[in-house]
Design an enzyme around this catalytic site. Sequence first.
Site, PDB file in Angstrom:
ATOM      1  N   ASP A   1       9.117  -5.395 -11.221  1.00 42.44           N
ATOM      2  CA  ASP A   1       8.605  -5.038 -11.552  1.00 42.44           C
ATOM      3  C   ASP A   1       8.076  -5.683 -12.532  1.00 42.44           C
ATOM      4  O   ASP A   1       8.532  -6.035 -13.076  1.00 42.44           O
ATOM      5  CB  ASP A   1       9.674  -2.921 -12.804  1.00 42.44           C
ATOM      6  CG  ASP A   1       7.793  -2.393 -12.635  1.00 42.44           C
ATOM      7  OD1 ASP A   1       7.783  -1.035 -12.010  1.00 42.44           O
ATOM      8  OD2 ASP A   1       7.063  -2.419 -13.210  1.00 42.44           O
TER       9      ASP A   1
ATOM     10  N   ASP B 112       2.934  -2.825  -8.497  1.00 44.80           N
ATOM     11  CA  ASP B 112       3.339  -3.466  -8.722  1.00 44.80           C
ATOM     12  C   ASP B 112       4.736  -3.653  -8.801  1.00 44.80           C
ATOM     13  O   ASP B 112       5.768  -4.037  -9.720  1.00 44.80           O
ATOM     14  CB  ASP B 112       2.837  -3.088 -10.758  1.00 44.80           C
ATOM     15  CG  ASP B 112       3.970  -2.062 -11.796  1.00 44.80           C
ATOM     16  OD1 ASP B 112       3.745  -1.782 -10.734  1.00 44.80           O
ATOM     17  OD2 ASP B 112       4.360  -2.881 -12.449  1.00 44.80           O
ATOM     18  N   GLU B 113       6.095  -3.207  -7.872  1.00 45.59           N
ATOM     19  CA  GLU B 113       7.094  -3.192  -7.608  1.00 45.59           C
ATOM     20  C   GLU B 113       7.545  -3.479  -6.120  1.00 45.59           C
ATOM     21  O   GLU B 113       6.498  -2.955  -5.463  1.00 45.59           O
ATOM     22  CB  GLU B 113       7.570  -1.282  -8.269  1.00 45.59           C
ATOM     23  CG  GLU B 113       7.642  -0.843  -9.154  1.00 45.59           C
ATOM     24  CD  GLU B 113       7.732   0.782  -9.196  1.00 45.59           C
ATOM     25  OE1 GLU B 113       8.675   0.558  -8.095  1.00 45.59           O
ATOM     26  OE2 GLU B 113       7.464   1.429  -9.354  1.00 45.59           O
TER      27      GLU B 113
END
Length: 360
Positions: A11, A109-110
């Site tokens: 993340d 974003d992960e």
Amino acid sequence: MSDKRIILHIDLDAFFASVEERENPELKGKPVIVGANPKNGQGRGVVSTCNYLSREFGVRSAMPISKAWRLCPQGVYLRPNFELYEKASAKIMEILRKYTDKFEQVGIDEAFLDVSDKVKDYEDAMELANKMKREVFNKEKLTCSVGIGSNKLIAKLASDYKKPYGLTVVKPENVRRFLYPLPVRKLIGVGPKTEIKLKELGVKTIGDLAKFNKETLIKIFGKWGAEMHQLANGIDNSDITEAHEIKSVGREVTFEKDVDDPEIIFSAINDLIDEFHEEIIGSGMQFKTVNIKIRYENFETHTRAKSFEFYSNDKVIIKNTAKQLAQPFLNIGKKVRLIGVRISGLKFGESQKILKDIRL
Ligand code: TTP
Ligand code: MG
């Protein structure tokens, strides 16, 4: 089976704000808040995210921008530039994807990586994770945090444990020690409503939930009660699947007793949407279609959907549409056993044309 897997969750740290800092070095050392226009404290809308310096002032994602302004008037307030974040995200995902073919991007974003076939043990996995972190930093000048565990649930909670630029490993023998003290809210799917209901039962931590009677949870929450109990016990057998396979997001509930009062059904619809809407916002997701499912006491099941011309992430649109779709199925002399709401036609993390003015 699940204990044998080694899963990494990556993340990015303060993602939108970090990309802004990278693009504009003058922002370094200043509190940076990305989100709605604060208009000297009079602005409406919310914080998308903020860098770690502004978090020291108490600013958080999803907080009203007016409150952020009160807490941190000296901050640098920026409107989101989704195109920029999308580009950065695509480059990072390309880097990470090289490490395994069992890869799943979640939101902007992960990502999850199943590296079971790539490493011998957890020490080896840590080495790999450090290599990934360094590569992302060297190539993209952005930091990320990594969690390692035997399933997606544990890996995700682990990446969140130490941020920024953290690395947390939870070996199978340490799962309980790691999970039990965390608040229940950390479990994916436990939104504010579930949290309140659990609190009423005296359940505050994941450990409380793990030890709570499963049958009672099923009575109160239906199938979700059983799922929650499993998660609290660190069990998650879900696979790593490519993000584009996420076709819809939603929730359904089976009533404890079959219901014919539309008020109760509408209230259940509201609760379901409140629960999964957080997931939509958290992963920068937008939808085009709202779907409902309704099952009567005799198990007769109907589904209905409505699509829009635009993408949206607006909770009120989901609520109004779901109720509009459900309306013809109510008050017709049949009791309802189950109600479900789902959004589909998804896209991730692009410019938000929020349909604030459309109230159906
Ligand atoms: P997160 O990974 O939840 O947050 P983050 O990367 O900003 O911070 P952290 O270091 O704690 O991981 O979300 C990723 C991006 O998604 C975030 O940069 C902005 C966006 N986002 C919103 O737009 N609204 C929200 O409420 C949240 C939680 C995130
Ligand atoms: Mg992040």
